[in-house]
Design a protein around this motif. Structure first.
Motif, PDB file in Angstrom:
ATOM      1  N   VAL A  61      41.903  35.707  48.703  1.00  0.00           N
ATOM      2  CA  VAL A  61      40.620  35.008  48.766  1.00  0.00           C
ATOM      3  C   VAL A  61      39.622  35.709  47.851  1.00  0.00           C
ATOM      4  N   ILE A  62      38.924  34.940  47.020  1.00  0.00           N
ATOM      5  CA  ILE A  62      37.889  35.484  46.124  1.00  0.00           C
ATOM      6  C   ILE A  62      36.606  34.693  46.332  1.00  0.00           C
ATOM      7  N   HIS A  63      35.493  35.397  46.243  1.00  0.00           N
ATOM      8  CA  HIS A  63      34.169  34.787  46.326  1.00  0.00           C
ATOM      9  C   HIS A  63      33.770  34.283  44.938  1.00  0.00           C
ATOM     10  N   SER A  64      33.308  33.044  44.861  1.00  0.00           N
ATOM     11  CA  SER A  64      32.927  32.450  43.575  1.00  0.00           C
ATOM     12  C   SER A  64      31.764  33.197  42.926  1.00  0.00           C
ATOM     13  N   GLU A  65      31.000  33.906  43.707  1.00  0.00           N
ATOM     14  CA  GLU A  65      29.891  34.688  43.167  1.00  0.00           C
ATOM     15  C   GLU A  65      30.383  35.734  42.166  1.00  0.00           C
ATOM     16  N   LEU A  66      31.644  36.180  42.310  1.00  0.00           N
ATOM     17  CA  LEU A  66      32.223  37.124  41.343  1.00  0.00           C
ATOM     18  C   LEU A  66      32.293  36.493  39.956  1.00  0.00           C
ATOM     19  N   PHE A  75      32.523  37.004  30.399  1.00  0.00           N
ATOM     20  CA  PHE A  75      33.839  36.519  30.803  1.00  0.00           C
ATOM     21  C   PHE A  75      33.720  35.118  31.400  1.00  0.00           C
ATOM     22  N   THR A  76      34.741  34.301  31.153  1.00  0.00           N
ATOM     23  CA  THR A  76      34.785  32.965  31.727  1.00  0.00           C
ATOM     24  C   THR A  76      35.946  32.909  32.708  1.00  0.00           C
ATOM     25  N   VAL A  77      35.609  32.813  33.992  1.00  0.00           N
ATOM     26  CA  VAL A  77      36.610  32.780  35.055  1.00  0.00           C
ATOM     27  C   VAL A  77      36.280  31.605  35.965  1.00  0.00           C
ATOM     28  N   ALA A  78      37.299  30.843  36.313  1.00  0.00           N
ATOM     29  CA  ALA A  78      37.146  29.678  37.180  1.00  0.00           C
ATOM     30  C   ALA A  78      38.095  29.822  38.381  1.00  0.00           C
ATOM     31  N   PRO A  79      37.940  28.990  39.409  1.00  0.00           N
ATOM     32  CA  PRO A  79      38.833  29.053  40.560  1.00  0.00           C
ATOM     33  C   PRO A  79      40.307  29.026  40.152  1.00  0.00           C
ATOM     34  N   ALA A 132      35.467  44.976  34.555  1.00  0.00           N
ATOM     35  CA  ALA A 132      34.386  44.205  35.173  1.00  0.00           C
ATOM     36  C   ALA A 132      34.602  43.997  36.673  1.00  0.00           C
ATOM     37  N   VAL A 133      35.860  44.030  37.134  1.00  0.00           N
ATOM     38  CA  VAL A 133      36.124  43.840  38.563  1.00  0.00           C
ATOM     39  C   VAL A 133      36.378  45.158  39.289  1.00  0.00           C
ATOM     40  N   LEU A 134      36.286  46.256  38.555  1.00  0.00           N
ATOM     41  CA  LEU A 134      36.324  47.592  39.150  1.00  0.00           C
ATOM     42  C   LEU A 134      35.024  48.275  38.767  1.00  0.00           C
ATOM     43  N   GLY A 135      34.362  48.861  39.715  1.00  0.00           N
ATOM     44  CA  GLY A 135      33.128  49.559  39.412  1.00  0.00           C
ATOM     45  C   GLY A 135      33.050  50.818  40.237  1.00  0.00           C
ATOM     46  N   LYS A 145      36.359  44.637  43.297  1.00  0.00           N
ATOM     47  CA  LYS A 145      35.644  43.376  43.463  1.00  0.00           C
ATOM     48  C   LYS A 145      36.559  42.161  43.359  1.00  0.00           C
ATOM     49  N   GLY A 146      37.883  42.375  43.297  1.00  0.00           N
ATOM     50  CA  GLY A 146      38.825  41.293  43.059  1.00  0.00           C
ATOM     51  C   GLY A 146      39.218  40.483  44.264  1.00  0.00           C
TER      52      GLY A 146
END
Length: 179
Positions: A61-66, A75-79, A132-135, A145-146
């Motif tokens: 499960v991922i939050h679209s806010e990411l 970056f361009t990321v979609a569902p 970008a998904v690790l901070g 954040k993934g």
């Protein structure tokens, strides 16, 4: 109000999953027709290590806010792009404790088992996305954040637009760890 933005599944082990109209959760197994469904671990690298290990990663499960956050970095990321099965809106998934139950509509529910530990395959989707998904937080602790991983508690269909009910586990609560 927390909602499902999109649902995705893929019968093959590919990084991204195509968005579909609905997915069907099967208690104790995962998503009908998805490569990661099973009582025991289905993630290929983990399966090689211990094929009898329980599958704590039945539903991603991922939050679209990411997507908005990484979009600010170009970056361009979609569902479905990051391999998730359910994309949400309005739920701060990463702050929920282990054992939180998410119910979709009236029937289907999952229990959060831990954080997704992003791997270098993310850079194959879009170079630099892993960073970008690790901070790191202000104390230098790694932030993943993934999204979150979960198991299916109760069977049922999940569709875009479904309302999400969040049920926290009893105290004391355990923070999410990578699974």
């Amino acid at each position: 109000m927390p909602r499902v933005v999109a649902v995705s599944r893929d019968a093959a082990h590919r990084f991204s999953k195509p968005v579909v109209d609905q997915i069907v959760l099967v208690a104790g197994i995962g998503i009908e027709g998805d490569a990661h469904a099973g009582e025991t671990v289905q993630h290929l690298s983990r399966k090689r290590v211990d094929p009898s290990a329980p599958n704590l990663r039945q539903v991603h499960v991922i939050h679209s806010e990411l997507f908005e956050e990484v979009g600010e970095h170009g970056f361009t990321v979609a569902p479905g792009d990051m391999g998730e099965n359910i994309t949400t809106s309005g739920v701060d998934l990463l702050t929920l404790p282990t054992g939180t139950v998410l119910q979709f509509g009236d029937d289907a529910s999952i229990e959060i088992t831990g954080l997704r530990n992003p791997c270098s395959q993310i850079n194959g989707f879009e170079p630099g996305l892993l960073k970008a998904v690790l901070g790191k937080d202000e104390n230098g602790v790694v932030e993943r954040k993934g999204g979150v991983m979960s198991i299916v508690l109760s069977s049922g269909a999940v569709r875009a637009g479904d309302e999400i009910t969040v049920m926290l586990p009893p105290e004391p609560r355990t923070p999410l760890q990578p699974v």
